[in-house]
Scaffold this motif. Structure first.
Motif, PDB file in Angstrom:
ATOM      1  N   MET A  27       0.845  -1.207   0.000  1.00 53.11           N
ATOM      2  CA  MET A  27       0.000   0.000   0.000  1.00 53.11           C
ATOM      3  C   MET A  27       0.877   1.253   0.000  1.00 53.11           C
ATOM      4  O   MET A  27       1.844   1.334   0.744  1.00 53.11           O
ATOM      5  CB  MET A  27      -0.885  -0.021   1.249  1.00 53.11           C
ATOM      6  CG  MET A  27      -1.609   1.279   1.541  1.00 53.11           C
ATOM      7  SD  MET A  27      -3.006   1.044   2.657  1.00 53.11           S
ATOM      8  CE  MET A  27      -2.210   1.071   4.254  1.00 53.11           C
ATOM      9  N   TYR A  28       0.482   2.210  -0.825  1.00 57.04           N
ATOM     10  CA  TYR A  28       1.186   3.507  -0.882  1.00 57.04           C
ATOM     11  C   TYR A  28       0.178   4.618  -0.591  1.00 57.04           C
ATOM     12  O   TYR A  28      -0.901   4.660  -1.197  1.00 57.04           O
ATOM     13  CB  TYR A  28       1.779   3.720  -2.284  1.00 57.04           C
ATOM     14  CG  TYR A  28       2.625   4.974  -2.404  1.00 57.04           C
ATOM     15  CD1 TYR A  28       4.002   4.910  -2.271  1.00 57.04           C
ATOM     16  CD2 TYR A  28       2.040   6.216  -2.637  1.00 57.04           C
ATOM     17  CE1 TYR A  28       4.794   6.058  -2.376  1.00 57.04           C
ATOM     18  CE2 TYR A  28       2.818   7.362  -2.735  1.00 57.04           C
ATOM     19  CZ  TYR A  28       4.193   7.279  -2.603  1.00 57.04           C
ATOM     20  OH  TYR A  28       4.972   8.409  -2.700  1.00 57.04           O
ATOM     21  N   VAL A  29       0.531   5.522   0.326  1.00 56.29           N
ATOM     22  CA  VAL A  29      -0.350   6.642   0.655  1.00 56.29           C
ATOM     23  C   VAL A  29       0.445   7.941   0.517  1.00 56.29           C
ATOM     24  O   VAL A  29       1.569   8.044   1.014  1.00 56.29           O
ATOM     25  CB  VAL A  29      -0.917   6.499   2.090  1.00 56.29           C
ATOM     26  CG1 VAL A  29      -1.707   7.744   2.490  1.00 56.29           C
ATOM     27  CG2 VAL A  29      -1.811   5.261   2.185  1.00 56.29           C
ATOM     28  N   CYS A  30      -0.157   8.924  -0.179  1.00 60.74           N
ATOM     29  CA  CYS A  30       0.523  10.207  -0.355  1.00 60.74           C
ATOM     30  C   CYS A  30       0.587  10.934   0.985  1.00 60.74           C
ATOM     31  O   CYS A  30      -0.442  11.185   1.612  1.00 60.74           O
ATOM     32  CB  CYS A  30      -0.208  11.070  -1.376  1.00 60.74           C
ATOM     33  SG  CYS A  30      -0.159  10.323  -3.016  1.00 60.74           S
ATOM     34  N   GLY A  31       1.773  11.253   1.389  1.00 60.50           N
ATOM     35  CA  GLY A  31       1.978  11.892   2.696  1.00 60.50           C
ATOM     36  C   GLY A  31       2.064  13.408   2.590  1.00 60.50           C
ATOM     37  O   GLY A  31       1.738  13.987   1.557  1.00 60.50           O
ATOM     38  N   GLU A 211       7.358  12.206  -7.992  1.00 57.92           N
ATOM     39  CA  GLU A 211       7.967  11.570  -6.820  1.00 57.92           C
ATOM     40  C   GLU A 211       7.195  10.318  -6.394  1.00 57.92           C
ATOM     41  O   GLU A 211       7.799   9.303  -6.049  1.00 57.92           O
ATOM     42  CB  GLU A 211       8.116  12.555  -5.654  1.00 57.92           C
ATOM     43  CG  GLU A 211       6.838  12.890  -4.934  1.00 57.92           C
ATOM     44  CD  GLU A 211       7.064  13.829  -3.746  1.00 57.92           C
ATOM     45  OE1 GLU A 211       6.864  13.375  -2.613  1.00 57.92           O
ATOM     46  OE2 GLU A 211       7.417  15.005  -3.943  1.00 57.92           O
ATOM     47  N   CYS A 212       5.870  10.379  -6.448  1.00 54.63           N
ATOM     48  CA  CYS A 212       5.100   9.214  -5.968  1.00 54.63           C
ATOM     49  C   CYS A 212       5.205   8.049  -6.953  1.00 54.63           C
ATOM     50  O   CYS A 212       5.261   6.893  -6.540  1.00 54.63           O
ATOM     51  CB  CYS A 212       3.642   9.599  -5.723  1.00 54.63           C
ATOM     52  SG  CYS A 212       3.477  10.729  -4.325  1.00 54.63           S
ATOM     53  N   SER A 213       5.252   8.361  -8.266  1.00 56.75           N
ATOM     54  CA  SER A 213       5.435   7.288  -9.248  1.00 56.75           C
ATOM     55  C   SER A 213       6.786   6.613  -9.033  1.00 56.75           C
ATOM     56  O   SER A 213       6.905   5.385  -9.064  1.00 56.75           O
ATOM     57  CB  SER A 213       5.355   7.845 -10.676  1.00 56.75           C
ATOM     58  OG  SER A 213       4.014   8.150 -11.009  1.00 56.75           O
ATOM     59  N   PRO A 236      -5.344  16.914  -9.840  1.00 55.26           N
ATOM     60  CA  PRO A 236      -4.600  16.223 -10.894  1.00 55.26           C
ATOM     61  C   PRO A 236      -3.596  15.174 -10.388  1.00 55.26           C
ATOM     62  O   PRO A 236      -3.085  14.402 -11.186  1.00 55.26           O
ATOM     63  CB  PRO A 236      -3.832  17.367 -11.564  1.00 55.26           C
ATOM     64  CG  PRO A 236      -3.563  18.332 -10.445  1.00 55.26           C
ATOM     65  CD  PRO A 236      -4.754  18.233  -9.519  1.00 55.26           C
ATOM     66  N   HIS A 237      -3.305  15.162  -9.066  1.00 53.02           N
ATOM     67  CA  HIS A 237      -2.142  14.389  -8.622  1.00 53.02           C
ATOM     68  C   HIS A 237      -2.214  12.909  -9.013  1.00 53.02           C
ATOM     69  O   HIS A 237      -1.284  12.375  -9.626  1.00 53.02           O
ATOM     70  CB  HIS A 237      -1.958  14.557  -7.110  1.00 53.02           C
ATOM     71  CG  HIS A 237      -0.729  13.900  -6.570  1.00 53.02           C
ATOM     72  ND1 HIS A 237       0.523  14.119  -7.088  1.00 53.02           N
ATOM     73  CD2 HIS A 237      -0.563  12.997  -5.564  1.00 53.02           C
ATOM     74  CE1 HIS A 237       1.410  13.400  -6.407  1.00 53.02           C
ATOM     75  NE2 HIS A 237       0.778  12.697  -5.487  1.00 53.02           N
ATOM     76  N   HIS A 238      -3.311  12.243  -8.689  1.00 48.58           N
ATOM     77  CA  HIS A 238      -3.358  10.803  -8.975  1.00 48.58           C
ATOM     78  C   HIS A 238      -3.544  10.505 -10.465  1.00 48.58           C
ATOM     79  O   HIS A 238      -3.013   9.531 -10.984  1.00 48.58           O
ATOM     80  CB  HIS A 238      -4.426  10.125  -8.107  1.00 48.58           C
ATOM     81  CG  HIS A 238      -3.991  10.050  -6.668  1.00 48.58           C
ATOM     82  ND1 HIS A 238      -4.855   9.806  -5.633  1.00 48.58           N
ATOM     83  CD2 HIS A 238      -2.757  10.203  -6.096  1.00 48.58           C
ATOM     84  CE1 HIS A 238      -4.173   9.809  -4.482  1.00 48.58           C
ATOM     85  NE2 HIS A 238      -2.908  10.052  -4.743  1.00 48.58           N
ATOM     86  N   GLU A 239      -4.302  11.358 -11.138  1.00 41.86           N
ATOM     87  CA  GLU A 239      -4.419  11.202 -12.598  1.00 41.86           C
ATOM     88  C   GLU A 239      -3.020  11.268 -13.231  1.00 41.86           C
ATOM     89  O   GLU A 239      -2.692  10.462 -14.118  1.00 41.86           O
ATOM     90  CB  GLU A 239      -5.295  12.342 -13.150  1.00 41.86           C
ATOM     91  CG  GLU A 239      -5.635  12.221 -14.610  1.00 41.86           C
ATOM     92  CD  GLU A 239      -6.725  11.176 -14.880  1.00 41.86           C
ATOM     93  OE1 GLU A 239      -7.815  11.298 -14.299  1.00 41.86           O
ATOM     94  OE2 GLU A 239      -6.469  10.238 -15.662  1.00 41.86           O
ATOM     95  N   ASN A 240      -2.206  12.193 -12.753  1.00 42.90           N
ATOM     96  CA  ASN A 240      -0.859  12.362 -13.319  1.00 42.90           C
ATOM     97  C   ASN A 240       0.071  11.215 -12.930  1.00 42.90           C
ATOM     98  O   ASN A 240       0.890  10.770 -13.738  1.00 42.90           O
ATOM     99  CB  ASN A 240      -0.263  13.705 -12.878  1.00 42.90           C
ATOM    100  CG  ASN A 240      -1.012  14.878 -13.508  1.00 42.90           C
ATOM    101  OD1 ASN A 240      -1.924  14.681 -14.311  1.00 42.90           O
ATOM    102  ND2 ASN A 240      -0.639  16.090 -13.140  1.00 42.90           N
ATOM    103  N   GLU A 241      -0.064  10.753 -11.691  1.00 43.29           N
ATOM    104  CA  GLU A 241       0.741   9.588 -11.286  1.00 43.29           C
ATOM    105  C   GLU A 241       0.436   8.401 -12.201  1.00 43.29           C
ATOM    106  O   GLU A 241       1.340   7.676 -12.631  1.00 43.29           O
ATOM    107  CB  GLU A 241       0.408   9.171  -9.846  1.00 43.29           C
ATOM    108  CG  GLU A 241       1.071   9.998  -8.765  1.00 43.29           C
ATOM    109  CD  GLU A 241       0.838   9.366  -7.396  1.00 43.29           C
ATOM    110  OE1 GLU A 241       0.827   8.130  -7.296  1.00 43.29           O
ATOM    111  OE2 GLU A 241       0.651  10.111  -6.429  1.00 43.29           O
ATOM    112  N   ILE A 242      -0.853   8.196 -12.479  1.00 40.58           N
ATOM    113  CA  ILE A 242      -1.254   7.067 -13.331  1.00 40.58           C
ATOM    114  C   ILE A 242      -0.664   7.236 -14.730  1.00 40.58           C
ATOM    115  O   ILE A 242      -0.087   6.305 -15.297  1.00 40.58           O
ATOM    116  CB  ILE A 242      -2.798   6.950 -13.381  1.00 40.58           C
ATOM    117  CG1 ILE A 242      -3.322   6.476 -12.020  1.00 40.58           C
ATOM    118  CG2 ILE A 242      -3.247   6.000 -14.500  1.00 40.58           C
ATOM    119  CD1 ILE A 242      -4.835   6.542 -11.867  1.00 40.58           C
TER     120      ILE A 242
HETATM  121 ZN    ZN Z   1       1.350  11.201  -4.248  1.00 44.35          ZN
END
Ligand code: ZN
Ligand code: AMP
Length: 478
Positions: A27-31, A211-213, A236-242
């Motif tokens: 599991m990954y959670v954005c901190g 960074e999260c990717s 946009p953060h998770h859309e962009n990570e994907i």
């Molecule tokens: Zn993140």
């Protein structure tokens, strides 16, 4: 095996959770972005995903869950704060991380398996950006590297937004070097005053999303089970990570389950410094709201709903927790009876949590256990009482009276204090039997001065702590 269902933002439905590898659930959670104390809204995702971490550890085994929560320690807000305070960036981020650890530990949050700092994964980010350029998904322009949104036809599908909505949501910056206004920054140049690292595109620093990717791939692999964060991160953060991760690794899944907590308001209003309703976790602790009360209030609303943090809820939560603790004090045998310790979690509490973390239901099951436990005088047969205590611990609520009282009052020897109270209650009963009412009254009054209120009833005497409770005064009475 506990059957877990979770709401998946990606499919907009509740799905049965099946990990890719049950021996290593990931599991990954954005901190947080670390430049200031965590506010009570920031604490919500931390508590929500701590609950999920606890549930997964219960279901798959403590050593079989890897939980990553990052620290964003390179960001323009950090640069601005460090400049305003005329301090080195690293000093500011180190201090903020230490505060964060202390405040989240106070809320009963378990440390994640890994807490990577973005600045420790710059080479991985650079490598991922190079892959994206090589695959035709990113381009360099004037020292910047941008992700080419048009190269990923699925862009926008996750957030389920139209182009217009996305442009409004992202508050896109129109820059001359962008091919498309939706293209987002993977790398940007740094001045000598800004933090920067060498790269094939010059001295610079990463954009936020990469960074999260990069960190999730480095620590969990290209495909993992759960990715979480607040609802504001969907776009946009998770859309962009994907977009980044799927284009860098077209054969992987990236995250299978996406989970998002709703936002937290205070007394019905959005928290904001100008409205005077902005509270850090530390502010609330300093105001005397016990940490377990804050945690309880955060869990009293289902995580996907917006929630309101109110003083009234905190008062109610405190009353509930004290009632439960009080029963455990009055029936102390429940804590030590070995026969009772292994009833384990109440199945109904576990089932509620396993149903997409239904904490309001889990709490109502704890209420039911309390009601049942109250009716059973004999400690040895009070299954409900131990289940109340053990099941509360699954929610990260510590009803161990000695520990929670010690946390609240900074008293280490409270268990001895409880023994002392019980000895005094017996002595008072003896004095009464001997018709020595002066001694009996003296014991009652001295206990009251130490913050212990006695309540006589037909079967004996109960006691309650008052606000003045002070274990050191009990010591003197022995
Ligand atoms: Zn993140
Ligand atoms: P930030 O430090 O702003 O990146 O936020 C850290 C985490 O807190 C993210 O997962 C955000 O979605 C979440 N968050 C921020 N504000 C709130 C709020 N008022 N209620 C709930 N979650 C929040």
């Amino acid at each position: 095996m506990t059957e877990i269902t979770l709401y998946n933002t990606r499919t907009r439905s509740k799905e049965r959770f099946r990990p890719i590898d049950p021996a290593n659930v990931r599991m990954y959670v954005c901190g947080p972005t670390v430049y200031d104390r965590a506010h009570i809204g920031n604490a919500r995702p931390v508590v929500v995903f701590d609950l999920l971490f606890r549930l997964l550890r219960h279901a798959y085994g403590e050593g079989h869950v890897t939980y990553v929560r990052n620290f964003t320690d390179v960001d323009d807000k950090i640069n601005a704060r460090a400049a305003a305070e005329n301090r080195p960036i690293r000093e500011l981020t180190d201090e903020t991380i230490a505060w964060y650890h202390a405040d989240m530990a106070a809320l009963g949050v378990l440390p994640p398996t890994h807490e990577p700092r973005a600045t420790e994964f710059i080479p991985e980010m650079v490598a991922m950006i190079e892959t994206l350029i090589a695959r035709g998904h990113a381009y360099e322009a004037q020292g910047h590297v941008l992700f080419a949104v048009a190269s990923f036809p699925a862009y926008g599908r996750f957030a389920n937004r139209s182009l217009d909505e996305m442009q409004a949501g992202a508050r896109v910056e129109v820059a001359p070097y962008k091919r498309d206004p939706m293209d987002f920054v993977l790398w940007k140049p740094s001045s000598s005053a800004e933090p920067g690292w060498p790269s094939p595109w010059g001295h610079g620093r990463p954009g936020w999303h990469i960074e999260c990717s990069a960190m999730s791939e480095a620590l969990l692999g290209a495909s993992f089970d759960i990715h979480g964060g607040g609802i504001d991160l969907v776009f946009p953060h998770h859309e962009n990570e994907i977009a980044q991760s799927m284009c860098a690794h077209p054969d992987s899944d990236f995250a299978r389950f996406w989970m998002h907590n709703g936002f937290l308001n205070v007394e019905g209003e959005k928290m904001s410094k100008s409205l005077g309703n902005f509270f850090t976790v530390r502010d609330l602790l300093d105001q005397g709201i016990p940490s377990e009360v804050i945690r309880f209030v955060l869990m009293s609303t289902h995580y996907r709903q917006p929630m309101d943090f109110t003083e009234r809820k905190a008062e109610e939560a405190e009353k509930t927790l004290r009632r439960w603790e009080q029963l455990l004090i009055e029936r102390p045998g429940a804590r030590s009876s070995p026969a009772l310790q292994y009833h384990g979690f109440a199945p109904a509490v576990l089932a509620a949590l396993a149903d997409d973390l239904n904490t309001p239901k889990a709490i109502s099951e704890l209420h039911a256990l309390y009601e049942e436990a109250k009716g059973v005088e004999l400690v040895e047969s009070n299954r409900a009482l131990t289940q109340l205590q053990v099941s509360a611990s699954l929610l990260g609520l510590n009803l161990d009276i000695a520990e929670s009282a010690a946390r609240r009052k900074g008293i280490a020897e409270t268990l001895e204090g409880i023994d002392a109270i019980q000895t005094l209650i017996e002595r008072r009963a003896e004095a009464k039997r001997a018709r020595d009412f002066a001694t009996a009254d003296h014991i009652r009054d001295s206990l009251l001065k130490a913050g212990v209120l006695l309540k006589d009833h037909a079967g004996g005497t109960n006691w309650e702590r008052t606000r003045e409770f002070d274990a050191s005064r009990l010591e003197a009475l022995r």
